[in-house]
Design an enzyme around this catalytic site. Structure first.
Site, PDB file in Angstrom:
ATOM      1  N   GLU A 178       0.817  -1.205   0.000  1.00 20.36           N
ATOM      2  CA  GLU A 178       0.000   0.000   0.000  1.00 20.36           C
ATOM      3  C   GLU A 178       0.857   1.263   0.000  1.00 20.36           C
ATOM      4  OE1 GLU A 178      -3.314  -2.196   2.858  1.00 20.36           O
ATOM      5  OE2 GLU A 178      -2.300  -0.381   3.532  1.00 20.36           O
ATOM      6  N   CYS A 188       3.116   8.436   1.962  1.00 20.39           N
ATOM      7  CA  CYS A 188       3.569   7.430   2.923  1.00 20.39           C
ATOM      8  C   CYS A 188       3.783   6.122   2.169  1.00 20.39           C
ATOM      9  CB  CYS A 188       2.526   7.259   4.021  1.00 20.39           C
ATOM     10  SG  CYS A 188       2.961   6.047   5.286  1.00 20.39           S
ATOM     11  N   CYS A 225       5.149  -7.547   7.552  1.00 20.17           N
ATOM     12  CA  CYS A 225       6.135  -7.115   8.532  1.00 20.17           C
ATOM     13  C   CYS A 225       6.388  -8.247   9.516  1.00 20.17           C
ATOM     14  CB  CYS A 225       5.646  -5.873   9.270  1.00 20.17           C
ATOM     15  SG  CYS A 225       6.857  -5.187  10.429  1.00 20.17           S
ATOM     16  N   CYS A 261       4.116  -5.702  15.852  1.00 20.59           N
ATOM     17  CA  CYS A 261       3.533  -4.710  16.754  1.00 20.59           C
ATOM     18  C   CYS A 261       2.048  -5.020  16.915  1.00 20.59           C
ATOM     19  CB  CYS A 261       3.741  -3.298  16.204  1.00 20.59           C
ATOM     20  SG  CYS A 261       5.485  -2.841  16.069  1.00 20.59           S
ATOM     21  N   CYS A 309      -0.922  -3.154  14.924  1.00 23.36           N
ATOM     22  CA  CYS A 309      -0.738  -2.845  13.502  1.00 23.36           C
ATOM     23  C   CYS A 309      -1.238  -3.968  12.610  1.00 23.36           C
ATOM     24  CB  CYS A 309       0.749  -2.580  13.247  1.00 23.36           C
ATOM     25  SG  CYS A 309       1.122  -2.132  11.541  1.00 23.36           S
ATOM     26  N   CYS A 313      -2.049   1.240   8.080  1.00 23.25           N
ATOM     27  CA  CYS A 313      -1.161   0.385   7.282  1.00 23.25           C
ATOM     28  C   CYS A 313      -1.610  -1.071   7.253  1.00 23.25           C
ATOM     29  CB  CYS A 313       0.258   0.448   7.837  1.00 23.25           C
ATOM     30  SG  CYS A 313       0.986   2.088   7.769  1.00 23.25           S
TER      31      CYS A 313
END
Length: 368
Positions: free
Chosen positions: A96, A117, A124, A128, A131, A355
């Site tokens: 994205e 951004c 990932c 976290c 997220c 995100c």
């Protein structure tokens, strides 16, 4: 996992590298400069649009290189004119890119200050807890070409909307590496992309308007401090004590605040730029007054600006944002401590702009 494209992309190649790429086929060195002009100034979508190149070179490029390593699969526009692009790579990986507009008084939304951004990884690995990027895990790093292409796609879209804009102008004001993935876990490709963005032969974008965000990879922060390009650093802090930070950021177990803060300070000392501390405010997790006071102490020691981000809800996660009174009380403590800070206004809520959300939704639809 290292992704190997079927053809190399020209994005990210320096002038010398492009000359070396063309040389075995017998094309003269001056053609590299012409090609770079088409890539980054005119931002054409195909080799055939490079009208001052000979037909033989255009045909050779078509056979031996690709123009863009990814394509725009979907564009979603929010009511606040935040815009999210979903990009698809050659291997069908999804990432994205978000274009955030900040309206200026007396200026139309299309002409407002714009921040792009960008993502650095597919997924990932750092997990976290708040997220969406890491919910499906990490798949691979983006190549430097895939990172650069995100800027080109946005620039083309903006250019189509405003035909009066000069070809060579860049239609955004700030760049943040805060999209999907941990930028410093893909260090070489991210830094090479920044070099291309900043270079006179590239997008010629001012380094001081580029911000790299990290969850706290201490060795890479020290390495980043030695880079000569004067970009900014943002630390995704999100917890002002080890106890709170470890609840939502597993990376803190490996690099606790006692190691992280000095590394960030070292970057600031070498680059001479104000740091930004990102602090996503989550109800009953890190929104206590004790956390606000601890955050103020850290910001004061680093001479940092604090960006308070009320949590943007993610489907499938239990967290929620504090109410407005709690947000204001948290901000008041920073204000009384004379800490430079902002409370970010929510952007793109109606298109799930946090995100990784759009990517997850699309992958679920594909599986269904």
């Amino acid at each position: 996992m290292r992704f190997q494209p079927s053809k190399p992309s020209l994005y990210g190649m320096s002038p010398d590298q492009l000359v070396a790429f063309l040389k075995p086929a017998g094309f003269p060195a001056f053609r590299a400069k012409q090609i770079l002009d088409w890539l980054y100034r005119k931002r054409v979508a195909s080799f055939k649009e490079m009208t001052n190149l000979p037909t033989a070179l255009i045909e050779w490029l078509d056979l031996n290189a690709c123009m863009s390593p990814n394509s725009v699969l979907l564009v979603k526009k929010a009511s606040d004119v935040t815009e999210k692009l979903l990009l698809e790579g050659e291997d069908k990986s999804l990432v994205e890119t978000v274009l955030i507009r900040y309206p200026q008084r007396g200026v139309g939304s299309e002409s407002s200050r714009k921040t792009i951004c960008v993502s650095s990884q597919v997924g990932c690995a750092y997990g976290c807890k708040f997220c969406a990027s890491g919910l499906a895990g990490w798949k691979r790093d983006l190549t430097d070409a895939e990172i650069i292409a995100q800027f080109i796609h946005v620039a083309r879209i903006e250019q189509e909307r405003d035909a009066s804009r000069p070809d060579q102008s860049v239609p955004f004001d700030n760049i943040v590496f805060m999209g999907m993935g941990e930028p410093l876990a893909n260090y070489d490709n991210v830094v090479n992309a920044i070099r291309t963005l900043n270079a006179e032969w590239g997008l010629h974008f001012g380094a001081r308007r580029i911000t790299v965000s990290t969850s706290g990879l201490v060795p890479q922060i020290h390495k980043l401090a030695d880079e000569p390009i004067q970009f900014r650093l943002a630390l995704s802090l999100h917890g002002a004590t080890n106890e709170v930070r470890q609840k939502i950021m597993p990376i803190n177990k490996r690099y606790p605040l006692e190691e992280l803060i000095p590394a960030v300070q070292a970057f600031s000392d070498k680059h001479g730029r104000m740091l930004t501390l990102e602090f996503i405010l989550i109800d009953s997790v890190n929104d206590s007054f004790e956390q606000a006071h601890k955050l103020a102490q850290i910001a004061q020691s680093l001479h940092a600006h604090v960006n308070i981000i009320p949590y943007n809800r993610v489907e499938g996660l239990p967290w929620k944002r504090p109410n407005i009174n709690r947000q204001m009380a948290f901000s008041k403590i920073l204000k009384e401590a004379r800490i430079s800070h902002t409370v970010r206004k929510e952007k793109g809520h109606d298109i799930d702009a946090a995100c990784g959300q759009l990517r997850l939704q699309t992958e679920k639809q594909r599986q269904a």
